[in-house]
Design a protein around this motif. Structure first.
Motif, PDB file in Angstrom:
ATOM      1  N   GLU A 254      48.857  40.253  30.537  1.00 42.72           N
ATOM      2  CA  GLU A 254      48.442  39.503  29.346  1.00 42.72           C
ATOM      3  C   GLU A 254      47.652  38.253  29.715  1.00 42.72           C
ATOM      4  O   GLU A 254      46.675  37.901  29.042  1.00 42.72           O
ATOM      5  CB  GLU A 254      49.683  39.119  28.533  1.00 42.72           C
ATOM      6  N   ARG A 258      43.797  37.459  28.509  1.00 42.77           N
ATOM      7  CA  ARG A 258      43.485  36.251  27.751  1.00 42.77           C
ATOM      8  C   ARG A 258      42.418  35.404  28.462  1.00 42.77           C
ATOM      9  O   ARG A 258      41.480  34.895  27.845  1.00 42.77           O
ATOM     10  CB  ARG A 258      44.762  35.440  27.534  1.00 42.77           C
ATOM     11  N   THR A 262      38.538  34.443  27.282  1.00 38.94           N
ATOM     12  CA  THR A 262      38.109  33.034  27.278  1.00 38.94           C
ATOM     13  C   THR A 262      36.872  32.839  28.152  1.00 38.94           C
ATOM     14  O   THR A 262      35.952  32.086  27.792  1.00 38.94           O
ATOM     15  CB  THR A 262      39.256  32.147  27.791  1.00 38.94           C
TER      16      THR A 262
END
Length: 295
Positions: A254, A258, A262
């Protein structure tokens, strides 16, 4: 369950009644026990001794009789309790059987309802299929008529061509030459398209590499295990501005996913062509970007 509770209460009252009756009988027997009166005799000491022994024996007999009655009463109570337990078990089994039969009835009704629903669905599908077949049949008939019309028109055109064949020799030669020219132009166009396709592929590879470099510079690898990779779905506009970034195929980590999202958002605008024609030809409005950090 209410019926079982009522029966248990009745059995309890019956047992208490039996116990009370036993106590009453015991007290009544004790009240009826004859009192031995000493007969007047000349030797009072001997008579008293004989009477005491008789009284003791009678008391012992009465005590044994009372104990026997008590044991019989306790046994009767146990028998009644056992009967109550048996009856309660029978009632509980009957209730369970009733509930099982009710479940089976509901399941049977459910199966019947499902079968009826399937039958109606099958009838609906059959009716729809019949309508579809009829529509296709009408369409096929219309197509057949159209083909027949075209055949008649073609036959008339053939006759006209045959009639004008002698006059159209020069025109056919011109058309043949024009056809050869068009074939050559088509071949050249195909060559140009193939060359453009190869050039676009090379350009796309360069763009992907540039995107990877700018995304990698904005990606934080700190604390992440090696060998992770994921696929991002990126939506952009000409010039490279990123509209949205989502996870298409997760890396299984995860934090990695993420940070990858970004990094792409931070790298906006991406190094994409500003020319809308080239931008659309390379299909860069929405594309999948496989990101796997290099060691």
């Amino acid at each position: 369950m209410k019926l079982l509770t009522l029966r248990a209460l009745c059995y309890s009252l019956l047992l208490h009644g039996v116990v009370i009756a036993a106590l009453v009988v015991t007290l009544d027997d004790a009240a009826r026990t004859p009192v031995f009166k000493p007969r007047p005799q000349e030797n009072i000491v001997e008579a008293v001794t004989v009477d005491d022994q008789a009284v003791e024996q009678e008391l012992q007999r009465l005590q044994e009789l009372e104990q026997e009655k008590q044991r019989a009463m306790e046994q009767k109570l146990k028998d009644l309790e056992e009967l109550a337990r048996v009856e309660e078990t029978r009632q509980r089994e009957a209730e369970q059987k009733k509930q099982a039969a009710e479940r089976q009835r509901r399941e049977a009704e459910q199966r019947q309802a499902e079968a009826e629903q399937k039958r109606k669905e099958a009838e609906r599908k059959q009716a729809a299929e019949r309508k579809r077949i009829e529509a296709e049949k009408r369409q096929a008939e219309a197509e057949l008529k159209r083909i027949e019309e075209k055949k008649r028109a073609a036959e008339a055109e053939r006759k006209r061509i045959e009639e004008e064949q002698r006059k159209a020799e020069a025109e056919r030669q011109r058309l043949a030459e024009e056809q050869r020219r068009k074939a050559a132009e088509a071949a050249e166009l195909e060559r140009q398209v193939e060359a453009q396709r190869a050039q676009d592929q090379k350009t796309l590879q360069n763009i992907v590499e540039q995107i990877y470099l700018v995304v990698s510079r904005n990606f934080n690898k700190t604390g992440l295990p090696k060998g992770l990779e994921g696929v991002l779905s990126v939506q952009t506009i000409p010039g490279g501005e990123v509209i949205s970034v989502t996870i298409n195929e997760s890396s299984g980590n995860e934090v990695f996913d993420r940070r990858a999202v970004t990094a792409v958002q931070t790298a906006s605008p991406l190094p994409l062509p500003a020319d809308p024609a080239l931008f659309d030809r390379l299909r860069l409005r929405k594309f999948n970007f496989k990101f796997a950090p290099r060691d």
